[in-house]
Design a protein around this motif. Structure first.
Motif, PDB file in Angstrom:
ATOM      1  N   ALA A  88       0.830  -1.201   0.000  1.00 59.78           N
ATOM      2  CA  ALA A  88       0.000   0.000   0.000  1.00 59.78           C
ATOM      3  C   ALA A  88       0.865   1.252   0.000  1.00 59.78           C
ATOM      4  CB  ALA A  88      -0.919  -0.003   1.222  1.00 59.78           C
ATOM      5  N   GLN A  89       1.938   1.195   0.761  1.00 59.86           N
ATOM      6  CA  GLN A  89       2.838   2.348   0.789  1.00 59.86           C
ATOM      7  C   GLN A  89       3.577   2.502  -0.525  1.00 59.86           C
ATOM      8  OE1 GLN A  89       4.680   1.197   4.497  1.00 59.86           O
ATOM      9  NE2 GLN A  89       4.235   3.251   5.278  1.00 59.86           N
ATOM     10  N   ALA A  90       3.982   1.356  -1.093  1.00 53.88           N
ATOM     11  CA  ALA A  90       4.678   1.417  -2.379  1.00 53.88           C
ATOM     12  C   ALA A  90       3.795   2.100  -3.418  1.00 53.88           C
ATOM     13  CB  ALA A  90       5.061   0.006  -2.832  1.00 53.88           C
ATOM     14  N   ILE A  91       2.475   1.801  -3.343  1.00 50.88           N
ATOM     15  CA  ILE A  91       1.565   2.422  -4.300  1.00 50.88           C
ATOM     16  C   ILE A  91       1.442   3.915  -4.015  1.00 50.88           C
ATOM     17  CG2 ILE A  91      -0.846   2.510  -5.051  1.00 50.88           C
ATOM     18  CD1 ILE A  91      -0.892  -0.564  -4.319  1.00 50.88           C
ATOM     19  N   GLN A  92       1.391   4.235  -2.723  1.00 52.88           N
ATOM     20  CA  GLN A  92       1.217   5.644  -2.344  1.00 52.88           C
ATOM     21  C   GLN A  92       2.438   6.479  -2.705  1.00 52.88           C
ATOM     22  OE1 GLN A  92       0.642   6.328   1.830  1.00 52.88           O
ATOM     23  NE2 GLN A  92      -0.208   8.370   1.502  1.00 52.88           N
ATOM     24  N   PHE A  93       3.608   5.924  -2.439  1.00 50.76           N
ATOM     25  CA  PHE A  93       4.818   6.737  -2.595  1.00 50.76           C
ATOM     26  C   PHE A  93       5.579   6.401  -3.862  1.00 50.76           C
ATOM     27  CE2 PHE A  93       3.892   6.698   1.967  1.00 50.76           C
ATOM     28  CZ  PHE A  93       3.695   8.050   2.149  1.00 50.76           C
ATOM     29  N   ASP A  94       4.864   5.791  -4.790  1.00 47.82           N
ATOM     30  CA  ASP A  94       5.516   5.463  -6.050  1.00 47.82           C
ATOM     31  C   ASP A  94       6.015   6.722  -6.741  1.00 47.82           C
ATOM     32  OD1 ASP A  94       6.203   4.159  -8.496  1.00 47.82           O
ATOM     33  OD2 ASP A  94       4.352   5.028  -9.317  1.00 47.82           O
ATOM     34  N   GLU A  95       7.313   6.704  -7.066  1.00 48.92           N
ATOM     35  CA  GLU A  95       7.875   7.861  -7.768  1.00 48.92           C
ATOM     36  C   GLU A  95       8.402   7.401  -9.117  1.00 48.92           C
ATOM     37  OE1 GLU A  95      10.162  11.166  -5.470  1.00 48.92           O
ATOM     38  OE2 GLU A  95      10.519   9.246  -4.466  1.00 48.92           O
ATOM     39  N   PRO A  96       8.207   8.175 -10.139  1.00 45.85           N
ATOM     40  CA  PRO A  96       8.769   7.786 -11.436  1.00 45.85           C
ATOM     41  C   PRO A  96      10.306   7.777 -11.368  1.00 45.85           C
ATOM     42  CG  PRO A  96       7.471   9.815 -11.595  1.00 45.85           C
ATOM     43  CD  PRO A  96       7.483   9.425 -10.175  1.00 45.85           C
ATOM     44  N   GLY A  97      10.944   6.940 -12.178  1.00 48.07           N
ATOM     45  CA  GLY A  97      12.403   6.805 -12.186  1.00 48.07           C
ATOM     46  C   GLY A  97      13.112   8.139 -12.353  1.00 48.07           C
ATOM     47  N   GLU A  98      12.565   8.975 -13.221  1.00 48.06           N
ATOM     48  CA  GLU A  98      13.220  10.237 -13.510  1.00 48.06           C
ATOM     49  C   GLU A  98      13.300  11.109 -12.260  1.00 48.06           C
ATOM     50  OE1 GLU A  98      14.859  11.009 -15.971  1.00 48.06           O
ATOM     51  OE2 GLU A  98      15.197  13.150 -15.652  1.00 48.06           O
ATOM     52  N   SER A  99      12.207  11.116 -11.469  1.00 46.66           N
ATOM     53  CA  SER A  99      12.206  11.964 -10.282  1.00 46.66           C
ATOM     54  C   SER A  99      13.169  11.407  -9.239  1.00 46.66           C
ATOM     55  CB  SER A  99      10.780  12.104  -9.752  1.00 46.66           C
ATOM     56  OG  SER A  99      10.603  11.390  -8.579  1.00 46.66           O
ATOM     57  N   VAL A 100      13.289  10.046  -9.199  1.00 48.13           N
ATOM     58  CA  VAL A 100      14.264   9.447  -8.284  1.00 48.13           C
ATOM     59  C   VAL A 100      15.674   9.871  -8.681  1.00 48.13           C
ATOM     60  CG1 VAL A 100      15.255   7.269  -7.486  1.00 48.13           C
ATOM     61  CG2 VAL A 100      12.775   7.498  -7.753  1.00 48.13           C
ATOM     62  N   ARG A 101      15.952   9.819  -9.990  1.00 47.76           N
ATOM     63  CA  ARG A 101      17.277  10.204 -10.479  1.00 47.76           C
ATOM     64  C   ARG A 101      17.590  11.652 -10.127  1.00 47.76           C
ATOM     65  NH1 ARG A 101      16.669   6.796 -14.560  1.00 47.76           N
ATOM     66  NH2 ARG A 101      15.480   8.244 -15.841  1.00 47.76           N
ATOM     67  N   LEU A 102      16.579  12.522 -10.341  1.00 50.57           N
ATOM     68  CA  LEU A 102      16.788  13.945 -10.046  1.00 50.57           C
ATOM     69  C   LEU A 102      17.061  14.154  -8.571  1.00 50.57           C
ATOM     70  CD1 LEU A 102      14.043  15.609 -12.276  1.00 50.57           C
ATOM     71  CD2 LEU A 102      16.530  15.800 -12.544  1.00 50.57           C
ATOM     72  N   GLU A 103      16.287  13.436  -7.717  1.00 50.52           N
ATOM     73  CA  GLU A 103      16.435  13.552  -6.273  1.00 50.52           C
ATOM     74  C   GLU A 103      17.843  13.117  -5.856  1.00 50.52           C
ATOM     75  OE1 GLU A 103      15.056  14.680  -3.690  1.00 50.52           O
ATOM     76  OE2 GLU A 103      16.052  13.578  -2.080  1.00 50.52           O
ATOM     77  N   ARG A 104      18.335  11.983  -6.451  1.00 51.18           N
ATOM     78  CA  ARG A 104      19.668  11.498  -6.074  1.00 51.18           C
ATOM     79  C   ARG A 104      20.748  12.497  -6.501  1.00 51.18           C
ATOM     80  NH1 ARG A 104      19.183   5.122  -7.694  1.00 51.18           N
ATOM     81  NH2 ARG A 104      17.557   4.665  -6.164  1.00 51.18           N
TER      82      ARG A 104
END
Ligand SMILES: Nc1ncnc2c1ncn2[C@@H]1O[C@H](COP(=O)(O)OP(=O)(O)OP(=O)(O)O)[C@@H](O)[C@H]1O
Ligand SMILES: [Mg+2]
Lengths: 239, 403
Positions: B183-199
């Protein structure tokens, strides 16, 4: 010419309206009807015949005068509408010009209800109603609704209804106006038979002078005044 | 002889049509009550279904249903240590709207506290509870999903293994149950691009501070999965639900946790009250007012119908008076017709409602208590409706039968 009285009126007067619209529809009407007597009431239109019947039938109160039915004085002491209605359903039968049957009841129910209203058990009231319809020759039509009956048949059912409470007085206002001469005379003869056989006083308002020989007594009304008329055979009432 | 029945039989067609009309009106009155009950029931179904004695939510919020509440997962362990608490679980609840088979699919996501809660307490009508801690879901039938159907949410694909009935959010959307991790994975799902930008941003920030420049491993860590970074919190949960040990007093346990300044606790009763007072209250009052209005309208319409039926009978009524029928007979005729119409209309409304209500998008819950209440109202309406007609009938003079 004596015997117990079915009806006695003394000085019956009816005034409609007041002031300049005042109409004296009936003035000092006095009449006696014995049990078993058939009375015809003649008179031109507007003479006050219906007014007389309505007062005698305890439907409209007279302005002055007294009515006794079966020896009981009607103006004696205060009487509520409910008391008058009870007296009506126990002692008086009505027949009117137009058929006056309850449209949602069939012929036999229209007669039966009168019996039930005076407290007879339904089965007994029904048996009595069937007997009356048979006597009046409309037994085979007992289950027809009023609209499925001819004018004459309706009038005979109405007469059966008027007889169902074994009244001491029957009041009929132009009961044959809607019928042809032959049927009209049959109805008048029916009234005479009822009066003679059951000892009921019958008053019939009529315009039909051809059937006057059926009646024991004839009254005439003109301009609100009531008086006995001569026998029909001898009177030269032309029409 | 019953005059009311005779008259009805005489004008059966008209009476039937009118009765059906009044019946439909009464059906709406019943339906309004049913919508109200359904609303309340839907609002409570989740809170009651999870079997909680105490709700621990973010400080000063009104819990996971009324507003957003975010708590760290570690709170579960803290609550579990409180004396009187037998068992504590995380509660994850949120609403999402996605596309499925080309249509918008709106659903409530309920996280079950795996492995204690596998959904065995849910109102299942088909299938089974969850059997593994990932990639399975139990869907409400209102979502229109079938057992075995696969649906992709975020990066993963989930298989429907069970179907529930009437498990919906207070907004009426069907609920799907997952393990709380899913349920959390669905809630906090982030697209790959946004993960890359965040890192990248993290690495940039780390490179600008001394610590990052002197410790190469910090830069390396900053570019990896956020779950591995101790300083970053794991995804939040909505609430912690606690079941009390037998004999423990909810209020006492609540007082114990009252000292924690980061959370607020509610008992189950308080939670239910919050729901009813909060999210459903306006809708509830709205429906109630509508229902009162409809009842009054039904009464007025019935009064007019009975009045017209009486007007049509004035001549026979005058005739009845002429032949000496007492007022009792005449009142009985009108009152009985009114009651017969009311009772039949109630039956018609009930039968039509029985067929019609299940087709409504939200639950229409007609309880026996409500039916009895409506029946009582119908009797009152019928009596009231006949008054106008009776009044008219009483004023008829017997000589109106002649002429
Ligand atoms: N309710 C009433 N108000 C005022 N006047 C009335 C009323 N009823 C009757 N009248 C008047 O009283 C008089 C007598 O009327 P009534 O109906 O008794 O006559 P009738 O002899 O029966 O006439 P017909 O042969 O036409 O039936 C008439 O002038 C009539 O206009
Ligand atoms: Mg007349």
């Amino acid at each position: 010419m004596d015997g117990p009285l079915a009806l006695e009126t003394n000085g019956l007067t009816k005034v409609y309206g007041s002031g300049h619209t005042e109409v004296v529809a009936m003035r000092d009407a006095t009449m006696r009807v014995r049990r078993g007597e058939v009375v015809a009431l003649l008179g031109p239109s507007g003479a006050g015949k219906s007014t007389f019947l309505l007062c005698v039938g305890l439907i409209n109160p007279p302005t002055r005068g007294r009515v006794s039915i079966g020896g009981r004085l009607m103006q004696d002491g205060p009487r509520s509408l409910g008391d008058l209605r009870r007296f009506r359903r126990e002692n008086i039968g009505f027949v009117f010009q137009k058929s006056n049957l309850i449209p949602f009841l069939n012929a036999v129910d229209n007669v039966q209800i009168v019996g039930e209203l005076i407290g007879r058990p339904a089965s007994q009231a029904r048996r009595r109603a069937m007997e009356l319809l048979d006597e009046l020759g409309v037994g085979p039509r007992a289950r027809n609704m009023p609209t499925q009956l001819s004018g004459g048949e309706q009038q005979r059912v109405t007469i059966a209804r008027a007889l169902a409470n074994q009244p001491s007085l029957i009041l009929a206002d132009e009961p044959t106006a809607a019928l042809d001469g032959v049927r009209g005379r049959q109805v008048m003869e029916l009234f005479r038979n009822v009066a003679h056989d059951r000892g009921t006083g019958v008053i019939v308002v009529t315009h039909d002078h051809r059937a006057l020989d059926v009646f024991d007594t004839v009254y005439e009304m003109e301009d609100g005044s009531l008086r006995p008329a001569s026998r029909p055979e001898t009177s030269a009432v032309g029409e | 002889m019953n005059l009311a029945v005779r008259d009805i039989r005489h004008s059966l067609g008209r009476f039937t049509l009118t009765t059906i009309g009044v019946g439909m009106l009464l059906m709406v009155v019943m339906g309004m009550g049913g919508i109200y009950r359904g609303l309340v029931d839907d609002a409570l179904v989740v809170t009651r279904g999870v079997g909680a004695d105490l709700w621990v939510v973010q400080h000063d919020t009104r819990g996971p249903f009324a507003e957003v509440s975010r708590l760290p997962r570690s709170l579960v362990d803290r609550v579990a240590t409180v004396p009187g608490v037998q068992e504590a679980r995380e509660f994850v609840f949120h609403t999402i709207q996605r596309e499925h088979r080309g249509k918008p699919l709106r659903m409530g996501i309920l996280g079950l506290g795996w492995p204690i809660d596998k959904g065995q307490g849910l109102p299942l009508i088909a299938g089974r509870p969850l059997a593994q801690n990932h990639f399975e879901m139990i869907a409400d039938e209102s979502l229109g999903l079938a057992i075995g159907e696969k649906i992709s949410l975020g990066k993963e694909t989930y298989t429907v293994v069970g179907i529930t009935r009437w498990l919906v959010t207070s907004g009426g959307d069907g609920i799907a149950c997952f393990t709380s991790r899913d349920a959390q994975a669905i809630q906090f799902d982030e697209p790959g691009e946004s993960v890359r930008l965040e890192r990248q941003a993290r690495r940039g920030r780390a490179g600008e501070i001394d610590f990052g420049r002197t410790q190469p491993s910090v830069l390396e860590r900053a570019s990896s999965v956020s779950g591995n970074i101790a300083a970053l919190p794991g995804p939040a949960i909505s609430a912690v639900i606690a079941r009390l040990a037998p004999g423990a007093d909810a209020n006492e346990v609540q007082t114990l946790m009252g000292g924690w300044s980061d959370v607020t606790t509610y008992t189950q009763a308080q939670q239910e009250e919050l729901l009813l007072k909060g999210s459903v209250d306006r809708a509830r009052r709205q429906i109630l007012l509508f229902r009162v209005l409809l009842t009054v309208i039904s009464a007025v319409i019935m009064a007019l119908i009975i009045y017209t039926l009486t007007l049509d009978k004035l001549h026979p009524i005058a005739l009845l008076k002429l032949i000496g029928a007492p007022n009792r007979t005449i009142v009985g005729l009108i009152l009985q017709q009114s009651l017969i119409m009311g009772v039949l209309a109630f039956g018609v409304g009930y039968i039509i409602g029985l067929r019609l209500f299940p087709m409504f998008p939200r639950r229409v819950l007609v309880t026996n208590d409500d039916l009895i209440r409506v029946a009582g109202i119908v009797v009152v309406i019928s009596v009231f409706a006949s008054l106008l007609g009776i009044w008219k009938a009483m004023r008829v003079a017997p000589n109106e039968a002649i002429g």
